[in-house]
Every structure is written in structure tokens, then in C-alpha cells.
Enzyme design. Structure first.
Site, short mmCIF file in Angstrom:
data_model
loop_
_atom_site.label_atom_id
_atom_site.label_comp_id
_atom_site.label_asym_id
_atom_site.label_seq_id
_atom_site.Cartn_x
_atom_site.Cartn_y
_atom_site.Cartn_z
N LYS A 43 0.82 -1.19 0.00
CA LYS A 43 0.00 0.00 0.00
C LYS A 43 0.86 1.25 0.00
O LYS A 43 0.37 2.35 -0.25
CB LYS A 43 -0.87 0.04 1.27
CG LYS A 43 -1.77 -1.15 1.44
CD LYS A 43 -2.45 -1.04 2.84
CE LYS A 43 -2.75 -2.40 3.38
NZ LYS A 43 -3.17 -2.38 4.78
N ASP A 100 7.42 3.01 -3.07
CA ASP A 100 7.66 4.08 -2.11
C ASP A 100 9.13 4.18 -1.76
O ASP A 100 9.74 5.24 -1.82
CB ASP A 100 6.82 3.88 -0.84
CG ASP A 100 6.91 2.45 -0.29
OD1 ASP A 100 7.69 1.63 -0.82
OD2 ASP A 100 6.19 2.15 0.68
N ASP A 103 14.73 -0.53 0.03
CA ASP A 103 15.53 -0.76 1.23
C ASP A 103 16.57 -1.83 0.89
O ASP A 103 17.61 -1.52 0.31
CB ASP A 103 14.56 -1.18 2.35
CG ASP A 103 15.20 -1.28 3.72
OD1 ASP A 103 16.38 -0.93 3.86
OD2 ASP A 103 14.52 -1.71 4.67
N LYS A 131 17.35 3.70 0.41
CA LYS A 131 18.38 3.66 1.47
C LYS A 131 19.58 2.93 0.87
O LYS A 131 19.64 1.69 0.93
CB LYS A 131 17.86 2.89 2.68
CG LYS A 131 16.68 3.50 3.39
CD LYS A 131 16.26 2.61 4.55
CE LYS A 131 14.97 3.08 5.17
NZ LYS A 131 14.43 2.11 6.13
N PHE A 152 14.33 4.17 9.91
CA PHE A 152 12.95 3.83 9.58
C PHE A 152 12.12 5.11 9.48
O PHE A 152 12.08 5.90 10.41
CB PHE A 152 12.36 2.90 10.65
CG PHE A 152 11.01 2.39 10.28
CD1 PHE A 152 10.87 1.34 9.38
CD2 PHE A 152 9.85 2.96 10.81
CE1 PHE A 152 9.62 0.88 9.01
CE2 PHE A 152 8.60 2.50 10.45
CZ PHE A 152 8.48 1.46 9.54
#
Ligand code: 5GP
Length: 184
Positions: A43, A100, A103, A131, A152
Site C-alpha cells: 500500500k 515508495d 531498502d 536507502k 525507519f
């Protein structure tokens, strides 16, 4: 106004919007005259995708795919599975996967491996954030707005225990928030 639970704002609303506009400009330039399909990863990418889609000046369609990774609320486990597949075939279409944040890169690696055999005309990745220090597998991110440190973050679609997705900026949470909910 910044929410009391937010410790630091990494990217304020104005910076986020400048980043999105720049990505939209590049994608609009690259996909002129092509049959573009944006595929949002649910999401987290919903907020970003909504702004990106509206900022594009080329016609395009949207679809969504959902993955889940087993693990704690703030760390990826490395195991990815598909929760919701695309509604339509992508064969012969120019697909841009909209994420989004990148990582470890494992989610994107899994999604690219899932979509490539379906023979899209092209397949590229657009991510708002990355990141770089966390990357575990090499993933080709063609369009990226910001690199961030290995912390985070929440906001602009990104959640902690399903909250904070609606914040217009990207920031870190105060330690008390994790302690209160017992997660992380
Ligand atoms: P990866 O598979 O690249 O390790 O992780 C990608 C997914 O992990 C993202 O789509 C996002 O759902 C989640 N994720 C990674 N870092 C963060 C973060 O800092 N905040 C939040 N809320 N989710 C993150």
C-alpha cells in the site's frame, strides 16, 4: 504543523513535491508516444502514485500489485510473497513499477522477476526513496527522487503499524511510539 509523534522531518512537503514533479517530468519526456502503464506497489506507493500520476503529462493507465514480507514492523525479513496480482496482462506494454522506498531491494527484485517473464515491452522502476546503504541485491532503479540514511521513516504513504501514511512529509518517529505499541 508536524505531528507530535514525529522526531525529525527528513523531507518536508515542499521537497517531496519538488522530487515528485522532477520524476514526472523525466517520465513524461521518456514515455511520449508510448503505451505507459504505472504499476503501484500496495500500500506504501499509493500516495506517491496518486501525485505522480497527476503530474504526468503523458496518457497512461494504472494498476496495482501487493506484496508482503514476513518480518517485524520495521525490518524486512527477506522473504517476499505476492498478495495481489495485476488486474491485466502486461505483454507488449511499457511498464513503470512505482515503489515508495527501496531498502534491501528484495521486494523489487522479486517483483521484477515476477513481471519480466510476462514480456512487457519495457520494465523500469520509479522509487521515491532509497536507502543505499541497505541494498542487498542489485536492482535497476531508473527513476529515483531521494537517497536517505538507514533509518525507519513514515509518511507520504509509508506506515508504522498502518498509521502515518497520510502525512504529507517523510520523517522518523519518536522512540516512545515504538515502545508504546511494543512493535519494531
Ligand atoms: P525491501 O524489500 O527493499 O527491503 O523493502 C521494501 C519495502 O519495505 C518498502 O516497500 C516498504 O514497504 C518497506 N520499508 C522499507 N524501509 C521502510 C521504512 O523506512 N519505513 C517504512 N514505513 N517502510 C519501509
Amino acid at each position: 504543523m508536524v505531528l507530535a509523534e514525529i522526531e525529525t522531518v527528513l523531507l518536508d512537503e515542499a521537497r517531496v513535491q519538488v522530487g515528485v514533479a522532477e520524476l514526472a517530468r523525466r517520465i513524461s519526456e521518456d514515455y511520449q508516444g508510448r503505451d505507459l502503464l504505472l504499476v503501484g506497489v500496495l500500500k506504501g506507493a499509493v500516495v506517491f502514485m496518486a501525485d505522480l500520476s497527476r503530474a504526468l503529462t503523458v496518457p497512461h493507465e494504472v494498476d496495482f500489485i501487493a506484496t508482503s514480507s514476513y518480518g517485524s514492523a520495521t525490518e524486512t525479513s527477506g522473504v517476499v510473497r505476492l498478495l495481489k496480482d495485476l488486474d491485466r496482462e502486461i505483454e507488449g506494454r511499457h511498464v513503470v513499477l512505482v515503489e515508495d522506498i527501496v531498502d534491501s531491494g528484495l521486494t523489487l527484485d522479486y517483483l521484477l522477476a515476477t513481471l519480466r517473464p510476462r514480456r512487457p515491452a519495457s520494465l523500469e522502476v520509479c522509487a521515491l526513496l532509497q536507502k543505499p546503504d541497505e541494498l542487498r541485491v542489485e536492482v535497476p532503479v531508473r527513476y529515483k527522487a531521494f537517497d536517505i540514511p538507514s533509518v525507519f521513516v513514515v509518511g507520504y504513504g509509508l506506515d508504522y503499524a498502518e498509521r502515518y501514511r497520510n502525512l504529507p512529509y517523510v520523517g522518523t518517529l519518536r522512540r516512545e511510539v515504538y515502545e508504546r505499541s511494543g512493535g519494531g
